[in-house]
Design an enzyme around this catalytic site. Structure first.
Site, PDB file in Angstrom:
ATOM      1  N   LYS A 127     112.499  44.955  49.670  1.00 17.39           N
ATOM      2  CA  LYS A 127     113.282  45.000  50.909  1.00 17.39           C
ATOM      3  C   LYS A 127     114.470  45.951  50.836  1.00 17.39           C
ATOM      4  O   LYS A 127     114.929  46.318  49.762  1.00 17.39           O
ATOM      5  CB  LYS A 127     113.720  43.579  51.294  1.00 17.39           C
TER       6      LYS A 127
ATOM      7  N   ARG B 171     107.379  35.480  47.735  1.00 20.09           N
ATOM      8  CA  ARG B 171     106.441  36.284  48.533  1.00 20.09           C
ATOM      9  C   ARG B 171     106.599  37.732  48.069  1.00 20.09           C
ATOM     10  O   ARG B 171     107.670  38.314  48.240  1.00 20.09           O
ATOM     11  CB  ARG B 171     106.782  36.124  50.023  1.00 20.09           C
TER      12      ARG B 171
END
Ligand code: 9MG
Length: 279
Positions: free
Chosen positions: A223, A257
């Site tokens: 991210k 995740r």
């Protein structure tokens, strides 16, 4: 306290060790894999590879939720996700479907999906009912705003208290709708209407969220915050993603995740060998 197990359809995950959810984006515009798995045959190969590498769940997403993303039409999302979910579930793989649409939830569950991962925390009309009518697991994520605009100056008075109260409110709504607590996972939604400072504050507060008694899922893989911390582009964030996964697990996350399943599974094996189980 992490609960001992999570129930997702026919699958039961013992949570005395951390679990890995592998990401399968079947969108033409994913921020992290640039649409590489838009092609169904490649997507299947990649999902099977992740399962063989130790992913406990494969999370299939047919609508991009990256910052700035536009919504996807229902028919396109169904066509991208459902045949893959059916094939993988038919092979005994635990499939999670990342969607906000009740119609996709219902079709995914009918196709054998074990979990619905909703970045909108089942707030869309009909979403709670779609999940309550099944025995699938549900992942309730916090998002401030909508993907298209959520990174435009997100602000909180107390990010931890607000995220925690929102998630516990949604869990309560799920239980009231008939979803057993043993099927519910909470997720603070790193990067979804949050600055780097918000994400770091939430990461430090993961034990507080885990103390609510639901398993916590953490999604930090590749991210933007990791890019801000390291100065690395999206293809160069593996070390940062591994560090983030371990930091989350050390603070009580039950599921991570991730894009890079093999590497994460190895990192967690070492962490677990040192720490022992959570029982
Ligand atoms: C779909 N998606 C993208 N990022 C995510 C995250 O951090 N958590 C969950 N549950 N889903 C996500």
């Amino acid at each position: 306290m992490t609960p001992p197990a999570l129930h997702c359809g026919p699958h039961r995950f013992d949570l005395t060790r951390p679990r890995v959810m592998g990401i399968l984006n079947v969108t033409p515009d994913s921020f992290s894999d640039g649409g590489r798995f838009f092609d169904a045959a490649r997507a299947l190969d990649h999902a099977r590879r992740m399962a063989a590498d130790g992913a406990d769940l494969i999370d299939i997403g047919g609508e991009s939720t990256r910052p700035g993303a536009a919504p996807t039409a229902l028919d396109d999302e169904l066509a991208r996700v459902i045949p893959l979910a059916a094939t993988l579930a038919g092979e005994g793989i635990a499939v999670s479907v990342d969607t906000r649409k009740p119609e996709v939830m219902r079709a995914a569950i009918a196709a054998g999906a074990a979990m619905i991962n909703d970045v909108g925390a089942l707030a869309a009309p009909g979403a709670l009912e779609a999940c309550a009518a099944s025995d699938a697991g549900v992942c309730l994520m916090h998002m401030r705003g909508e993907p298209g605009t959520m990174q435009q100056a997100p602000a909180y008075d107390d990010v931890v208290a607000e995220v925690r109260a929102f998630l516990l409110g949604r869990a309560k709504a799920c239980v009231a709708a008939g979803i057993a607590p043993s099927r519910i996972v909470l997720d603070p939604g790193f990067g979804f209407g949050k600055t780097l400072a918000h994400n770091l504050t939430l990461m430090r507060a993961l034990p507080e969220l885990a103390a609510a008694g639901y398993p916590v899922l953490a999604g930090l893989s590749r991210k933007r915050s990791l890019g801000e911390l390291t100065g690395r582009g999206v293809d160069e964030r593996l070390p940062a993603s591994l560090a983030a996964a371990l930091a989350a697990v050390a603070r009580g996350a039950a599921i991570v995740r991730v894009h890079d399943v093999r590497e994460t599974v190895d990192a967690l094996k070492v962490w677990l060998a040192v720490e022992g189980s959570r029982s």
